[in-house]
Design a protein around this motif. Structure first.
Motif, short mmCIF file in Angstrom:
data_model
loop_
_atom_site.label_atom_id
_atom_site.label_comp_id
_atom_site.label_asym_id
_atom_site.label_seq_id
_atom_site.Cartn_x
_atom_site.Cartn_y
_atom_site.Cartn_z
N ARG A 77 5.62 4.30 1.72
CA ARG A 77 5.99 5.72 2.34
C ARG A 77 6.75 5.42 3.50
NH1 ARG A 77 1.42 10.21 0.67
NH2 ARG A 77 1.59 9.90 -1.53
N ALA A 78 6.27 4.85 4.52
CA ALA A 78 6.75 4.42 5.93
C ALA A 78 8.05 3.79 5.84
CB ALA A 78 5.67 3.55 6.60
N GLN A 137 10.03 3.82 3.50
CA GLN A 137 11.10 4.69 3.00
C GLN A 137 11.69 5.79 4.09
OE1 GLN A 137 9.27 6.72 -0.43
NE2 GLN A 137 8.82 4.86 -1.42
N THR A 138 10.67 6.17 4.96
CA THR A 138 11.02 7.09 5.54
C THR A 138 11.91 6.56 6.83
OG1 THR A 138 8.93 8.21 5.63
CG2 THR A 138 10.11 8.55 7.74
N PRO A 181 0.95 -1.35 0.15
CA PRO A 181 0.01 -0.10 -0.10
C PRO A 181 0.84 1.41 -0.05
CG PRO A 181 -0.73 -1.61 1.68
CD PRO A 181 0.54 -2.00 1.13
N THR A 182 0.35 2.41 -0.27
CA THR A 182 1.09 3.47 -0.51
C THR A 182 1.70 4.21 0.80
OG1 THR A 182 -0.35 4.25 -2.46
CG2 THR A 182 0.94 5.94 -1.27
N ARG A 183 0.66 4.00 1.88
CA ARG A 183 1.34 4.30 3.16
C ARG A 183 2.24 3.52 3.62
NH1 ARG A 183 -3.97 5.43 7.24
NH2 ARG A 183 -4.55 7.47 6.01
N MET A 184 2.25 2.04 3.64
CA MET A 184 3.35 1.52 4.08
C MET A 184 4.53 1.55 3.23
SD MET A 184 3.80 -2.70 4.24
CE MET A 184 1.88 -2.86 5.40
#
Length: 296
Positions: free
Chosen positions: A45-46, A48-49, A40-43
């Motif tokens: 990005r997380a 990557q962070t 998922p997009t949120r996961m």
């Protein structure tokens, strides 16, 4: 201005292909090695962070494409002439055939013929040079020799009484030249003439000469004492490599001295040019070094 040549120009074909690849890459969004299709997009990005997943950037792709472009230019072989290039003797032989018919021998055109013949000797580049004189018949005055000084004297003393015959038969000169060049792997015939006597026999003999592998080059004379000849008289001859006026023989001289006359020009190009390709190819390391930059 320094002359720049390309020793291997075929490598430049890669440049437009790299430009198309750059445009296609620029239109795509940065990718994460396929993880974007399963996360998922949120996961994503997380991850990557937290530094557990690195996403490709357009900058890295541009660096690779720029390095490839620099390499293709280097492989194309930009080169400049070498000041210390060795002077190599040419191969084969050159025959100079001078029209000594009365229309030439008794006119100011004879001086033009002598001057242009001397320039041919200077442009021979170490190749053997021979001399043919013809009017109604052709005579082999000098067999091909690598010592042009012997021919300079013979050309300088030409005059109205040099040849005993009458008329003008270029066909006889072509036939004699073909016989004299038969023992050489390659050869050139430089015909100096006002165009007199160019009949069907001359065309046939010229075709036999060029078919045997020899090149035919023409230096035309004007202002002769004979009747006017058609301006297109030399167009009847087949396989002419170069034609120029005897008073401006540069196109013919260029054909005699240029490197393209060598059968193995690629083999001697490193001797004549300084290849800048290796130095340009090293510059490809500059954009590639940005790929190894450490990020904190």
């Amino acid at each position: 201005m320094t002359e720049i040549v390309l020793l291997r120009p075929g490598w430049l074909v890669a440049l437009p292909l790299l430009i198309l690849l750059a445009l296609w890459t620029w239109r795509r969004v940065p990718h994460a090695g396929g993880w974007g299709h399963v996360m998922p997009t949120r996961m994503l990005r997380a991850m990557q962070t937290l530094g557990h997943l690195h996403v490709g950037t357009r900058q890295s792709g541009a660096s690779c494409l720029l390095a490839a472009a620099v390499l293709s230019i280097g492989l194309a072989g930009p080169a400049v002439p070498r000041d210390d290039a060795p002077l190599l003797a040419g191969s084969g032989a050159i025959l100079i055939a001078i029209d000594m018919s009365r229309s030439v021998a008794t006119s100011p055109a004879l001086a033009d013929a002598q001057a242009s013949a001397a320039q041919v000797l200077a442009a021979a580049g170490g190749r053997a040079v021979g001399l043919i004189l013809y009017d109604g018949e052709a005579y082999d005055v000098a067999a091909p020799t690598v010592d042009p000084s012997t021919l300079e004297t013979q050309i300088a003393v030409l005059g109205p009484e040099t040849m005993p015959g009458q008329g003008s038969r270029p066909a006889a000169a072509f036939a004699l030249a073909r016989q004299m060049l038969s023992t050489f792997s390659d050869g050139d015939l430089v015909l100096i003439s006002d165009g007199g006597g160019m009949d069907a026999a001359s065309v046939a003999e010229a075709e036999r000469l060029t078919s045997s592998g020899a090149r035919l080059l023409l230096l035309t004379l004007s202002g002769t004492a004979g009747p006017d000849v058609p301006p297109d008289i030399f167009d009847r001859l087949p396989g002419v490599s170069a034609i120029a006026a005897a008073r401006a023989p540069e196109p013919v001289l260029r054909q005699l001295s240029e490197a393209s006359h060598w059968r193995d020009a690629q083999a001697i190009s490193p001797l004549r040019f300084l290849d800048l390709g290796p130095f340009i190819s090293i510059l490809a390391l500059v954009p590639l070094m940005s790929l190894f930059r450490r990020t904190i």
